[in-house]
Scaffold this active site. Sequence first.
Site, PDB file in Angstrom:
ATOM      1  N   ARG A 147       0.861  -1.183   0.000  1.00 39.11           N
ATOM      2  CA  ARG A 147       0.000   0.000   0.000  1.00 39.11           C
ATOM      3  C   ARG A 147       0.895   1.230   0.000  1.00 39.11           C
ATOM      4  NH1 ARG A 147      -3.977   2.210   4.868  1.00 39.11           N
ATOM      5  NH2 ARG A 147      -2.197   3.549   5.308  1.00 39.11           N
ATOM      6  N   TYR A 159      -3.649  12.019   7.742  1.00 42.90           N
ATOM      7  CA  TYR A 159      -4.034  10.719   8.271  1.00 42.90           C
ATOM      8  C   TYR A 159      -3.761   9.643   7.238  1.00 42.90           C
ATOM      9  CZ  TYR A 159      -6.658   6.963  10.355  1.00 42.90           C
ATOM     10  OH  TYR A 159      -7.014   5.762  10.900  1.00 42.90           O
ATOM     11  N   ASP A 210      -5.259   3.780  -0.009  1.00 41.57           N
ATOM     12  CA  ASP A 210      -6.373   3.984   0.927  1.00 41.57           C
ATOM     13  C   ASP A 210      -6.739   5.466   0.943  1.00 41.57           C
ATOM     14  OD1 ASP A 210      -8.163   3.931   3.049  1.00 41.57           O
ATOM     15  OD2 ASP A 210      -6.845   2.766   4.373  1.00 41.57           O
ATOM     16  N   HIS A 212      -9.293   6.600   2.848  1.00 45.04           N
ATOM     17  CA  HIS A 212      -9.810   6.861   4.203  1.00 45.04           C
ATOM     18  C   HIS A 212     -11.143   7.610   4.231  1.00 45.04           C
ATOM     19  CE1 HIS A 212      -6.475   5.104   6.314  1.00 45.04           C
ATOM     20  NE2 HIS A 212      -5.619   5.788   5.592  1.00 45.04           N
ATOM     21  N   GLU A 236      -9.019   1.733  -1.657  1.00 50.96           N
ATOM     22  CA  GLU A 236      -9.773   1.437  -0.428  1.00 50.96           C
ATOM     23  C   GLU A 236     -10.482   2.675   0.110  1.00 50.96           C
ATOM     24  OE1 GLU A 236      -7.198  -0.018   2.654  1.00 50.96           O
ATOM     25  OE2 GLU A 236      -8.663   0.409   4.225  1.00 50.96           O
ATOM     26  N   GLU A 262     -13.307  -1.839   6.670  1.00 49.68           N
ATOM     27  CA  GLU A 262     -12.641  -2.044   7.961  1.00 49.68           C
ATOM     28  C   GLU A 262     -13.521  -1.579   9.121  1.00 49.68           C
ATOM     29  OE1 GLU A 262      -9.110   0.254   7.063  1.00 49.68           O
ATOM     30  OE2 GLU A 262      -9.716   1.841   8.413  1.00 49.68           O
ATOM     31  N   ARG A 283     -13.284  -5.663   3.733  1.00 48.00           N
ATOM     32  CA  ARG A 283     -12.149  -5.602   4.665  1.00 48.00           C
ATOM     33  C   ARG A 283     -12.517  -5.825   6.131  1.00 48.00           C
ATOM     34  NH1 ARG A 283      -7.755  -4.221   4.349  1.00 48.00           N
ATOM     35  NH2 ARG A 283      -7.617  -2.377   5.669  1.00 48.00           N
ATOM     36  N   GLU A 339      -3.968  -7.472   5.231  1.00 48.57           N
ATOM     37  CA  GLU A 339      -3.129  -6.349   5.659  1.00 48.57           C
ATOM     38  C   GLU A 339      -2.250  -6.823   6.834  1.00 48.57           C
ATOM     39  OE1 GLU A 339      -5.372  -3.109   7.309  1.00 48.57           O
ATOM     40  OE2 GLU A 339      -3.806  -1.643   6.889  1.00 48.57           O
ATOM     41  N   TRP A 402     -19.481  13.308   5.884  1.00 45.44           N
ATOM     42  CA  TRP A 402     -19.839  11.977   5.426  1.00 45.44           C
ATOM     43  C   TRP A 402     -18.867  11.431   4.412  1.00 45.44           C
ATOM     44  CZ3 TRP A 402     -23.772  10.090   8.164  1.00 45.44           C
ATOM     45  CH2 TRP A 402     -24.577  11.027   8.827  1.00 45.44           C
TER      46      TRP A 402
HETATM   47  O1  EZ4 Z   1      -6.747   3.598   9.983  1.00 42.15           O
HETATM   48  O2  EZ4 Z   1      -6.386   0.623  11.843  1.00 42.15           O
HETATM   49  O3  EZ4 Z   1      -6.250   0.228   6.065  1.00 42.15           O
HETATM   50  N1  EZ4 Z   1      -5.926   0.445   7.179  1.00 42.15           N
HETATM   51  C1  EZ4 Z   1      -6.314   1.477   7.885  1.00 42.15           C
HETATM   52  C2  EZ4 Z   1      -5.914   1.469   9.340  1.00 42.15           C
HETATM   53  C3  EZ4 Z   1      -6.879   2.237  10.203  1.00 42.15           C
HETATM   54  C4  EZ4 Z   1      -6.640   1.962  11.664  1.00 42.15           C
HETATM   55  C5  EZ4 Z   1      -7.841   2.407  12.467  1.00 42.15           C
HETATM   56  O4  EZ4 Z   1      -7.770   1.924  13.762  1.00 42.15           O
HETATM   57  O5  EZ4 Z   1      -6.976   2.350   7.382  1.00 42.15           O
HETATM   58  O6  EZ4 Z   1      -4.645   1.933   9.479  1.00 42.15           O
HETATM   59 CO    CO Z   2      -8.002   1.545   5.695  1.00 44.92          CO
END
Ligand code: EZ4
Ligand code: CO
Length: 402
Positions: A147, A159, A210, A212, A236, A262, A283, A339, A402
């Site tokens: 990733r 983040y 990702d 997020h 993702e 997740e 996930r 992962e 959202w």
């Molecule tokens: O942000 O596990 O794909 N993995 C992620 C993780 C999450 C954390 C949240 O607790 O997005 O790193």
């Molecule tokens: Co993630």
Amino acid sequence: MKITEGRVIVTSPGRNFVTLRLETEDGLYGLGDATLNGRELAVATYLNEHVAPALIGRDARNIEDIWQYLYKGAYWRRGPVTMSAIAAVDMALWDLAGKRLGVPVHELLGGRSRRDVMVYGHANGQTIEDTLEAVARYLDLGYKAIRAQCGVPGLGKAYGVGRGELHYEPAEPGLAPEHEWSTERYLEVAPELFARLRQEFGTEVHLLHDAHHRLTPTEAGWLGQRLEPHRLFWLEDAVPAENQDLFRQLRAHTTTPLAVGEVFNSVFDLHTLVTERLVDYIRTSVVHAGGITGVRKIAALMEPYQVRLGSHGATDLSPVCMAAALQVDISINNFGVQEYMRHTEETDAVFPHEYHYADGALHPGSAPGLGVDLDEDLAAAYPYEAAALPVNRLLDGTVTSW
Ligand code: EZ4
Ligand code: CO
């Protein structure tokens, strides 16, 4: 095989983990992970106050019945706190079943469907150049799936761009910190990152990314289209996970494979995504989706739709969860990738485990049960420390919606 004791152990060897230890009348014990990042003590309390007392005297062999009893007995169905608590019980019961019969849990789940479990790690960098270097390091370690995330120019900490190399810890001490975010700037840098990665490393390695949960379906569709030439393994959490309807628009606009889930904890978080085949990978993790029993119900729904499992496995999922996830991953047909972010040495010492990494994959080992233990004396040396995941604000101060 009556359950005689249920004990919750909270420890923080580098980060917080909540573990349930169930003991039976013949002296065997099983372990289950109950860690919910940033909300650890809510699950510990739920287990201590509401679940452990209800288990005493029940037959540990009746795993499905106990799962149903806890799911329906809560009345308030689903939710991450409830489902993480149920997951911990379920993992501990499977661990006990394997130990009692002297076999690794995957032998009870139908045996092996594959030789090993392909994993991906996180390659992070503040700049594209830093990220290229991080990817090269993973390739040197033999990873077949990586990733890649990079910082967004002009923004502070973003983040998902971790600190450290093989470890990744997005939670910060204290209350939830506040970070800044700009989708416009992110959309400039993300396609460029993957163009550079393919130029440098060719087409063999699986690349993942990702987002997020921060994009609208329009933005995510635009990004997905621009990533198509670079053939990602998956994109993702492109849009917020809790609104399954958003994926229809996204899916119509890109053939980049999509992953989500997740934050899911039940089959009802994903049934539309699966039955309309709006994503390619789900996930859900063993700890947040009701344990081995919960994830197997989800995987069984996914299988005929050719949706595969790509379990969450960041550092906040304990070695107990990783051991349980590998038992599922190796046994089901519709597995995609796991992962795997390594735990700190302190965590590995508190949770000695059988699973091991080699050649881009994890191997679950053949110890009876899950193949993971907990050193309680060592665990006691690391008391709980409050930590939480960040909130993002746009550059004008608005919390990302959202
Ligand atoms: O942000 O596990 O794909 N993995 C992620 C993780 C999450 C954390 C949240 O607790 O997005 O790193
Ligand atoms: Co993630």
